[in-house]
Design an enzyme around this catalytic site. Structure first.
Site, PDB file in Angstrom:
ATOM      1  N   LYS A  17       0.812  -1.229   0.000  1.00 25.78           N
ATOM      2  CA  LYS A  17       0.000   0.000   0.000  1.00 25.78           C
ATOM      3  C   LYS A  17       0.839   1.271   0.000  1.00 25.78           C
ATOM      4  O   LYS A  17       0.590   2.182  -0.776  1.00 25.78           O
ATOM      5  CB  LYS A  17      -0.892   0.053   1.261  1.00 25.78           C
ATOM      6  CG  LYS A  17      -2.150  -0.725   1.199  1.00 25.78           C
ATOM      7  CD  LYS A  17      -3.092  -0.359   2.338  1.00 25.78           C
ATOM      8  CE  LYS A  17      -2.497  -0.296   3.721  1.00 25.78           C
ATOM      9  NZ  LYS A  17      -2.001  -1.520   4.307  1.00 25.78           N
ATOM     10  N   ARG A  93      -9.884   1.961   8.305  1.00 23.72           N
ATOM     11  CA  ARG A  93      -9.476   0.617   8.711  1.00 23.72           C
ATOM     12  C   ARG A  93     -10.590  -0.094   9.452  1.00 23.72           C
ATOM     13  O   ARG A  93     -10.430  -1.262   9.810  1.00 23.72           O
ATOM     14  CB  ARG A  93      -8.267   0.738   9.648  1.00 23.72           C
ATOM     15  CG  ARG A  93      -6.961   0.263   9.018  1.00 23.72           C
ATOM     16  CD  ARG A  93      -5.875   0.588  10.018  1.00 23.72           C
ATOM     17  NE  ARG A  93      -4.674  -0.138   9.865  1.00 23.72           N
ATOM     18  CZ  ARG A  93      -3.546   0.367   9.356  1.00 23.72           C
ATOM     19  NH1 ARG A  93      -3.522   1.566   8.853  1.00 23.72           N
ATOM     20  NH2 ARG A  93      -2.452  -0.346   9.354  1.00 23.72           N
ATOM     21  N   ARG A 130      11.211  -6.292   5.734  1.00 23.99           N
ATOM     22  CA  ARG A 130      10.981  -4.882   5.386  1.00 23.99           C
ATOM     23  C   ARG A 130      11.851  -3.940   6.233  1.00 23.99           C
ATOM     24  O   ARG A 130      11.991  -4.125   7.442  1.00 23.99           O
ATOM     25  CB  ARG A 130       9.503  -4.529   5.609  1.00 23.99           C
ATOM     26  CG  ARG A 130       9.211  -3.065   5.341  1.00 23.99           C
ATOM     27  CD  ARG A 130       7.760  -2.818   5.142  1.00 23.99           C
ATOM     28  NE  ARG A 130       6.997  -2.840   6.382  1.00 23.99           N
ATOM     29  CZ  ARG A 130       5.687  -2.548   6.436  1.00 23.99           C
ATOM     30  NH1 ARG A 130       5.024  -2.265   5.331  1.00 23.99           N
ATOM     31  NH2 ARG A 130       5.045  -2.578   7.580  1.00 23.99           N
ATOM     32  N   ARG A 162      10.854  -1.276  11.321  1.00 26.48           N
ATOM     33  CA  ARG A 162       9.807  -0.627  12.109  1.00 26.48           C
ATOM     34  C   ARG A 162       9.594  -1.380  13.417  1.00 26.48           C
ATOM     35  O   ARG A 162       9.677  -2.592  13.463  1.00 26.48           O
ATOM     36  CB  ARG A 162       8.483  -0.631  11.312  1.00 26.48           C
ATOM     37  CG  ARG A 162       8.344   0.550  10.408  1.00 26.48           C
ATOM     38  CD  ARG A 162       7.172   0.425   9.485  1.00 26.48           C
ATOM     39  NE  ARG A 162       5.898   0.093  10.110  1.00 26.48           N
ATOM     40  CZ  ARG A 162       4.716   0.245   9.497  1.00 26.48           C
ATOM     41  NH1 ARG A 162       4.661   0.723   8.272  1.00 26.48           N
ATOM     42  NH2 ARG A 162       3.594  -0.090  10.097  1.00 26.48           N
ATOM     43  N   ARG A 173      -1.371  -7.500  13.801  1.00 20.66           N
ATOM     44  CA  ARG A 173      -1.895  -6.584  12.783  1.00 20.66           C
ATOM     45  C   ARG A 173      -2.641  -7.335  11.692  1.00 20.66           C
ATOM     46  O   ARG A 173      -3.669  -6.878  11.202  1.00 20.66           O
ATOM     47  CB  ARG A 173      -0.738  -5.751  12.191  1.00 20.66           C
ATOM     48  CG  ARG A 173      -0.315  -4.625  13.132  1.00 20.66           C
ATOM     49  CD  ARG A 173       1.138  -4.254  12.952  1.00 20.66           C
ATOM     50  NE  ARG A 173       1.397  -3.682  11.655  1.00 20.66           N
ATOM     51  CZ  ARG A 173       2.547  -3.815  10.998  1.00 20.66           C
ATOM     52  NH1 ARG A 173       3.528  -4.539  11.518  1.00 20.66           N
ATOM     53  NH2 ARG A 173       2.722  -3.238   9.854  1.00 20.66           N
TER      54      ARG A 173
HETATM   55  P1  AMP Z   1       0.472   1.583   8.908  1.00 18.02           P
HETATM   56  O1  AMP Z   1       1.740   2.287   8.613  1.00 18.02           O
HETATM   57  O2  AMP Z   1      -0.652   1.991   8.001  1.00 18.02           O
HETATM   58  O3  AMP Z   1       0.644   0.079   8.976  1.00 18.02           O
HETATM   59  O4  AMP Z   1       0.010   2.062  10.367  1.00 18.02           O
HETATM   60  C1  AMP Z   1       0.827   1.821  11.501  1.00 18.02           C
HETATM   61  C2  AMP Z   1      -0.025   1.779  12.745  1.00 18.02           C
HETATM   62  O5  AMP Z   1      -0.686   3.042  12.926  1.00 18.02           O
HETATM   63  C3  AMP Z   1      -1.148   0.759  12.725  1.00 18.02           C
HETATM   64  O6  AMP Z   1      -0.717  -0.559  13.060  1.00 18.02           O
HETATM   65  C4  AMP Z   1      -2.081   1.353  13.773  1.00 18.02           C
HETATM   66  O7  AMP Z   1      -1.590   1.140  15.067  1.00 18.02           O
HETATM   67  C5  AMP Z   1      -1.980   2.855  13.499  1.00 18.02           C
HETATM   68  N1  AMP Z   1      -2.987   3.255  12.496  1.00 18.02           N
HETATM   69  C6  AMP Z   1      -2.747   3.734  11.254  1.00 18.02           C
HETATM   70  N2  AMP Z   1      -3.893   4.004  10.615  1.00 18.02           N
HETATM   71  C7  AMP Z   1      -4.894   3.684  11.470  1.00 18.02           C
HETATM   72  C8  AMP Z   1      -6.305   3.715  11.393  1.00 18.02           C
HETATM   73  N3  AMP Z   1      -6.935   4.121  10.276  1.00 18.02           N
HETATM   74  N4  AMP Z   1      -7.022   3.305  12.477  1.00 18.02           N
HETATM   75  C9  AMP Z   1      -6.409   2.914  13.600  1.00 18.02           C
HETATM   76  N5  AMP Z   1      -5.066   2.833  13.736  1.00 18.02           N
HETATM   77  C10 AMP Z   1      -4.304   3.216  12.688  1.00 18.02           C
END
Ligand code: AMP
Length: 235
Positions: A17, A93, A130, A162, A173
């Site tokens: 993504k 999400r 990653r 990360r 996740r």
């Molecule tokens: P990502 O980089 O999109 O994988 O986001 C990293 C982390 O940020 C996720 O595992 C969540 O803890 C938090 N996060 C990001 N976007 C959302 C969302 N739309 N709703 C809730 N938590 C989010």
């Protein structure tokens, strides 16, 4: 002028993504809005939002809907998104967030929701290797590292793993994706907004598939409802 676009990209962690949203944002010249990047920036700056979100994010949990919804609503209120559109990465999400986004936009205003489809076995392989630039967020993989000593080829930032790419957090996740985010696929399908695109293969091939799917959609969304006459919907 390249017409703008309003897009949501869904997909499991590791589906690509972030990479694809960045490419789509360059292609359509619209802001790339990643809620994950916004949280990581807040954590780095030590802001109250970052302090609140850090523990949840490191554990692979979701941040609460009300916090994310308010953060995105504020961002979508900026002039750049209002005039040209956006590529939303990592939001919505949950169904609650999708409803909040629908309430925020004019009816039919979202051009497309693309789900990047990738088998779990492949995302596990991608996530385990990653590595990410701490400064610009560019993704690498241990099998294709930056040219010089884990220093980002693009901005010179440090390339690291990360905190939430540990095995336990990855499992959590993916589990949350299955329970909270996968229902969104049906939610958007029922509304006629969903297009599924394979995320397997190299990044160029996936981008080409996405652009083809987006450009072959009938002119709808805000172009259809603009009421400005013929030609406004052309891409
Ligand atoms: P990502 O980089 O999109 O994988 O986001 C990293 C982390 O940020 C996720 O595992 C969540 O803890 C938090 N996060 C990001 N976007 C959302 C969302 N739309 N709703 C809730 N938590 C989010």
């Amino acid at each position: 002028m390249i017409p703008g676009v309003k897009l949501v990209v869904l997909g499991k962690q590791g589906a690509g993504k972030g990479t694809q949203c960045m490419r789509l944002s360059h292609h359509y010249v619209v802001p790339h809005i990643s809620t994950g990047d916004m949280f990581r920036a807040a954590i780095k700056s030590g802001s109250p939002l970052g302090r609140k979100a850090r523990e949840l994010i490191d554990a692979g949990e979701l941040v609460s809907d009300d916090i994310v919804i308010a953060m995105v609503a504020e961002r979508l209120n900026h002039n750049d998104t209002k005039s040209r559109g956006f590529v939303l990465d990592g939001y919505p999400r949950t169904v609650v967030q999708a409803q909040a986004l629908a309430d925020l936009l004019a009816p039919g205003d979202l051009d497309m929701v693309a789900e990047l489809v990738v088998p779990t076995s492949l995302v596990l392989k991608r996530l385990a290797g990653r590595r990410v630039c701490e400064d610009c967020g560019h993704n690498y993989h241990v099998s294709a590292p930056p040219r010089v000593d884990w220093t980002c080829d693009i901005c010179g930032g440090e390339v690291v793993q990360r905190e939430d790419d540990t095995e336990a957090a990855i499992r959590r996740r993916l589990d949350l994706y299955e329970h909270e985010t996968a229902p969104l696929v049906d939610w958007y399908r029922e509304r006629g907004q969903l297009v599924q695109v394979s995320g397997v293969g190299n990044a160029d091939a996936v981008t080409a598939r996405l652009v083809k799917a987006i450009d072959s959609r009938p002119p709808f969304g805000r172009f259809r409802s603009s009421g400005k006459g013929k030609g406004q919907g052309k891409r």
